[in-house]
Write a protein that holds these residues in place. Structure first.
Motif, PDB file in Angstrom:
ATOM      1  N   TYR A  58       0.910  -1.292  -0.069  1.00 59.37           N
ATOM      2  CA  TYR A  58      -0.064  -0.009  -0.005  1.00 59.37           C
ATOM      3  C   TYR A  58       0.876   1.226   0.147  1.00 59.37           C
ATOM      4  CZ  TYR A  58      -3.958   2.819   2.016  1.00 59.37           C
ATOM      5  OH  TYR A  58      -4.722   3.850   2.253  1.00 59.37           O
ATOM      6  N   THR A  98      -7.111   4.233  -5.734  1.00 55.44           N
ATOM      7  CA  THR A  98      -8.282   4.587  -4.832  1.00 55.44           C
ATOM      8  C   THR A  98      -8.153   6.366  -4.702  1.00 55.44           C
ATOM      9  OG1 THR A  98      -8.562   2.551  -3.685  1.00 55.44           O
ATOM     10  CG2 THR A  98      -9.765   4.496  -2.791  1.00 55.44           C
ATOM     11  N   TYR A 146      -9.197   9.495  -2.281  1.00 52.76           N
ATOM     12  CA  TYR A 146      -9.823   9.905  -0.931  1.00 52.76           C
ATOM     13  C   TYR A 146      -9.920  11.462  -1.026  1.00 52.76           C
ATOM     14  CZ  TYR A 146      -9.054   5.043   0.435  1.00 52.76           C
ATOM     15  OH  TYR A 146      -8.922   3.669   0.636  1.00 52.76           O
ATOM     16  N   ASP A 147     -10.755  12.088  -0.224  1.00 50.74           N
ATOM     17  CA  ASP A 147     -10.850  13.483   0.263  1.00 50.74           C
ATOM     18  C   ASP A 147     -10.049  13.658   1.249  1.00 50.74           C
ATOM     19  OD1 ASP A 147     -11.979  12.795   2.377  1.00 50.74           O
ATOM     20  OD2 ASP A 147     -13.971  13.615   1.706  1.00 50.74           O
ATOM     21  N   GLN A 187     -12.201  10.339   3.531  1.00 50.97           N
ATOM     22  CA  GLN A 187     -13.260   9.608   2.608  1.00 50.97           C
ATOM     23  C   GLN A 187     -13.182   9.255   1.412  1.00 50.97           C
ATOM     24  OE1 GLN A 187     -16.053   9.001   4.859  1.00 50.97           O
ATOM     25  NE2 GLN A 187     -14.652   9.830   6.448  1.00 50.97           N
ATOM     26  N   LYS A 188     -13.425   7.861   1.090  1.00 51.61           N
ATOM     27  CA  LYS A 188     -13.178   7.169  -0.265  1.00 51.61           C
ATOM     28  C   LYS A 188     -14.163   8.139  -1.372  1.00 51.61           C
ATOM     29  CE  LYS A 188     -13.512   3.000  -0.603  1.00 51.61           C
ATOM     30  NZ  LYS A 188     -13.937   1.596  -1.042  1.00 51.61           N
ATOM     31  N   LYS A 195     -13.690   7.586  -4.907  1.00 55.60           N
ATOM     32  CA  LYS A 195     -13.815   6.634  -6.244  1.00 55.60           C
ATOM     33  C   LYS A 195     -12.590   5.630  -6.143  1.00 55.60           C
ATOM     34  CE  LYS A 195     -14.925   7.446 -10.995  1.00 55.60           C
ATOM     35  NZ  LYS A 195     -14.878   8.308 -12.039  1.00 55.60           N
ATOM     36  N   ARG A 196     -12.859   4.527  -6.679  1.00 53.68           N
ATOM     37  CA  ARG A 196     -11.491   3.586  -6.807  1.00 53.68           C
ATOM     38  C   ARG A 196     -11.802   2.909  -8.404  1.00 53.68           C
ATOM     39  NH1 ARG A 196     -12.705  -1.873  -5.694  1.00 53.68           N
ATOM     40  NH2 ARG A 196     -14.853  -2.268  -4.730  1.00 53.68           N
ATOM     41  N   TYR A 212      -6.114  16.031  -1.647  1.00 52.26           N
ATOM     42  CA  TYR A 212      -6.782  14.405  -1.943  1.00 52.26           C
ATOM     43  C   TYR A 212      -5.496  13.629  -1.897  1.00 52.26           C
ATOM     44  CZ  TYR A 212     -10.569  16.855  -4.762  1.00 52.26           C
ATOM     45  OH  TYR A 212     -11.380  17.790  -5.141  1.00 52.26           O
ATOM     46  N   TYR A 213      -6.002  12.263  -1.658  1.00 49.98           N
ATOM     47  CA  TYR A 213      -4.934  11.267  -1.334  1.00 49.98           C
ATOM     48  C   TYR A 213      -5.222  10.288  -2.394  1.00 49.98           C
ATOM     49  CZ  TYR A 213      -3.944  13.259   3.267  1.00 49.98           C
ATOM     50  OH  TYR A 213      -3.873  14.387   3.983  1.00 49.98           O
ATOM     51  N   THR A 233      -4.163   6.406  -3.391  1.00 48.40           N
ATOM     52  CA  THR A 233      -3.570   4.969  -2.873  1.00 48.40           C
ATOM     53  C   THR A 233      -3.216   4.129  -4.168  1.00 48.40           C
ATOM     54  OG1 THR A 233      -5.546   4.042  -2.427  1.00 48.40           O
ATOM     55  CG2 THR A 233      -4.577   5.589  -0.675  1.00 48.40           C
ATOM     56  N   THR A 287      -2.696   0.122  -4.193  1.00 54.02           N
ATOM     57  CA  THR A 287      -2.871  -1.173  -3.407  1.00 54.02           C
ATOM     58  C   THR A 287      -2.350  -2.298  -4.348  1.00 54.02           C
ATOM     59  OG1 THR A 287      -4.287   0.103  -2.025  1.00 54.02           O
ATOM     60  CG2 THR A 287      -4.058  -2.207  -1.843  1.00 54.02           C
TER      61      THR A 287
END
Length: 166
Positions: free
Chosen positions: A81, A111, A113-114, A118-119, A121-122, A140-141, A143, A145
């Motif tokens: 990750y 993925t 996240y804000d 909070q997710k 979209k992926r 934003y983040y 990831t 995985t």
């Protein structure tokens, strides 16, 4: 002597003016794009540890980052990750792409996240891309995985890139 000096000075002035005018004409005839669509401004390697939102590497739209999953990132910590922090400087639809290995029993997933974790979209069903609308001024983040990965199993070398779609 004065006549030679003045003639030399006059010739120098004439040549420099002519060269300057010619250069200006050349510059004016060069087409300039109003909008640049650079796909990769910079390519760099991820820095460990980047396994949480607090440790996320910064990532800028248009850049590319190279990483690895499935190995020991920090001694004693097995990597499946990686997290990247993005600051949206403009509101745009962005396509993120991850290039890398695909195995029958494991794959990579993106993925978004804000800033609150909070997710949003992926990517789905083994797709190695993700389109998302980013709002100007927000963080934003992203990831990446490795799913289905077991310690000591496959190693994923990957490259994440992005481009503005609209």
């Amino acid at each position: 002597m004065k006549k030679t000096l003045l003639a030399s000075l006059g010739l120098t002035l004439l040549l420099s003016t002519s060269a300057g005018a010619a250069f200006a004409e050349d510059v004016d005839s060069v087409p300039v794009a109003k909008e640049s669509n650079l796909t990769s401004l910079l390519e760099y390697h991820e820095q460990e540890p980047n396994d949480s939102f607090e440790q996320a590497n910064y990532y800028f739209i248009g850049d590319a980052v190279i990483g690895r999953l499935g190995t020991e990132g920090v001694p004693g910590v097995w990597e499946n990750y990686d997290v990247f922090r993005i600051k949206a400087f403009e509101s745009n639809n962005i396509q993120f792409t991850v290039q890398g290995d695909r195995y029958s029993d494991s794959w990579m997933e993106l993925t978004l996240y804000d800033s609150n974790g909070q997710k949003i979209k992926r990517s789905r069903n083994g797709q190695y891309f993700l389109n998302a609308d980013l709002e100007k001024g927000k963080d934003y983040y992203l990831t990446v995985t490795a799913l289905g990965l077991q310690p000591g199993g496959h190693i994923f070398d990957y490259r994440i890139s992005s481009e503005v779609v609209r």
